[in-house]
Design a protein around this motif. Structure first.
Motif, PDB file in Angstrom:
ATOM      1  N   GLN A  40       0.841  -1.193   0.000  1.00 47.68           N
ATOM      2  CA  GLN A  40       0.000   0.000   0.000  1.00 47.68           C
ATOM      3  C   GLN A  40       0.872   1.237   0.000  1.00 47.68           C
ATOM      4  O   GLN A  40       1.706   1.427   0.893  1.00 47.68           O
ATOM      5  N   ASP A  41       0.657   2.084  -0.989  1.00 45.57           N
ATOM      6  CA  ASP A  41       1.411   3.330  -1.134  1.00 45.57           C
ATOM      7  C   ASP A  41       0.437   4.458  -1.416  1.00 45.57           C
ATOM      8  O   ASP A  41      -0.562   4.259  -2.125  1.00 45.57           O
ATOM      9  N   PRO A  42       0.717   5.646  -0.908  1.00 49.49           N
ATOM     10  CA  PRO A  42      -0.188   6.790  -1.138  1.00 49.49           C
ATOM     11  C   PRO A  42      -0.451   7.016  -2.622  1.00 49.49           C
ATOM     12  O   PRO A  42       0.470   7.032  -3.428  1.00 49.49           O
ATOM     13  N   GLY A  43      -1.725   7.155  -2.968  1.00 51.81           N
ATOM     14  CA  GLY A  43      -2.109   7.408  -4.347  1.00 51.81           C
ATOM     15  C   GLY A  43      -2.221   6.167  -5.209  1.00 51.81           C
ATOM     16  O   GLY A  43      -2.659   6.251  -6.360  1.00 51.81           O
ATOM     17  N   HIS A  44      -1.822   5.029  -4.666  1.00 61.14           N
ATOM     18  CA  HIS A  44      -1.856   3.783  -5.448  1.00 61.14           C
ATOM     19  C   HIS A  44      -2.805   2.737  -4.868  1.00 61.14           C
ATOM     20  O   HIS A  44      -3.032   1.705  -5.487  1.00 61.14           O
ATOM     21  N   GLY A  45      -3.344   2.979  -3.701  1.00 64.02           N
ATOM     22  CA  GLY A  45      -4.204   1.978  -3.092  1.00 64.02           C
ATOM     23  C   GLY A  45      -3.413   0.725  -2.742  1.00 64.02           C
ATOM     24  O   GLY A  45      -2.235   0.800  -2.389  1.00 64.02           O
ATOM     25  N   LEU A  46      -4.061  -0.402  -2.862  1.00 62.31           N
ATOM     26  CA  LEU A  46      -3.396  -1.679  -2.609  1.00 62.31           C
ATOM     27  C   LEU A  46      -3.098  -2.341  -3.949  1.00 62.31           C
ATOM     28  O   LEU A  46      -4.009  -2.556  -4.751  1.00 62.31           O
TER      29      LEU A  46
END
Lengths: 114, 112
Positions: free
Chosen positions: B37-43
């Protein structure tokens, strides 16, 4: 291939107002659809799911969603939000089949203010 | 709560070192997944397993490998950690194709 699109990265709303979080999907096979919520620094919790049957599904905390096959959508709604609903919401798709994958959208940040 | 445990919960490692994250379940579920999980990318799905020794790649599998030698454990290995692999990693399990997924609490990995 399958994909999930959440067009709104952030949705600001005032407390007690209604809200709709949009989710569209693409898949070549039958699908099962889910909404998850993530509160800060926590894991994901299931809000509701569509597996089959009635296209209007109700979940926890007063949320509901409607599966629309013709529009390939699964929008999440709540008639009156609370401050405690502030969180990240994820739409997810599970494709049918033996090796089905669970695919998530990029998430929508719901910010509820007074 | 579903019996799913991730270890470690937090880890700081140096660039170039191998790292293994463990997901352990007590539910006897067939399917197991690793996400980052990364900001702006979801899971984003890294790898998943649909049975013992049966695994497949997800959308961001480069630099990662997995193993599942028994039902209850699904290991994710970063062969040579890079700073771009700094992320929060979640494990998920499902019983079958028409059931919801249950998630672990996540592992926060920092590569320095």
């Amino acid at each position: 291939a399958q994909s999930v699109t959440q067009l709104d990265s952030q949705v600001p709303v005032f407390e007690e107002a209604p809200v709709e979080l949009r989710c569209n999907y693409s898949s070549s096979v039958s699908v099962y659809l889910f909404w998850y919520v993530q509160y800060p620094n926590q894991g994901l919790q299931l809000l509701l799911k569509y597996l089959s049957g009635s296209t209007l599904v109700k979940g926890i905390n007063g949320f509901e969603a409607e599966f629309n096959k013709s529009q390939t959508s699964f929008h999440l709604r709540k008639p009156s939000v609370h401050i405690s609903d502030t969180a990240e919401y994820f739409c997810a798709l599970l494709g049918s089949g033996t090796a089905s994958k669970l695919t998530f959208g990029t998430g929508t940040r719901l910010q509820v203010t007074l | 709560d579903a019996g799913i445990t991730q270890s470690p919960r937090h880890k700081v490692t140096e660039t170039g070192t191998p790292v293994t994250l463990r997901c352990h379940q007590t539910e006897n579920h067939r399917y197991m997944y690793w996400y980052r999980q990364d900001p702006g990318h979801g899971l984003r799905l890294i790898h998943y397993s649909y049975g013992v020794k049966d695994t497949d790649k997800g959308e961001v599998s480069d630099g990662y490998s997995v193993s599942r030698s028994k039902t209850e454990d699904f290991l994710l290995t970063l062969e040579s950690a890079t700073s771009s692999q700094t992320s929060v990693y979640f494990c998920a399990i499902t019983a079958g194709e028409n059931t919801e997924a249950f998630f672990g609490q996540g592992t926060r990995l920092t590569v320095v």
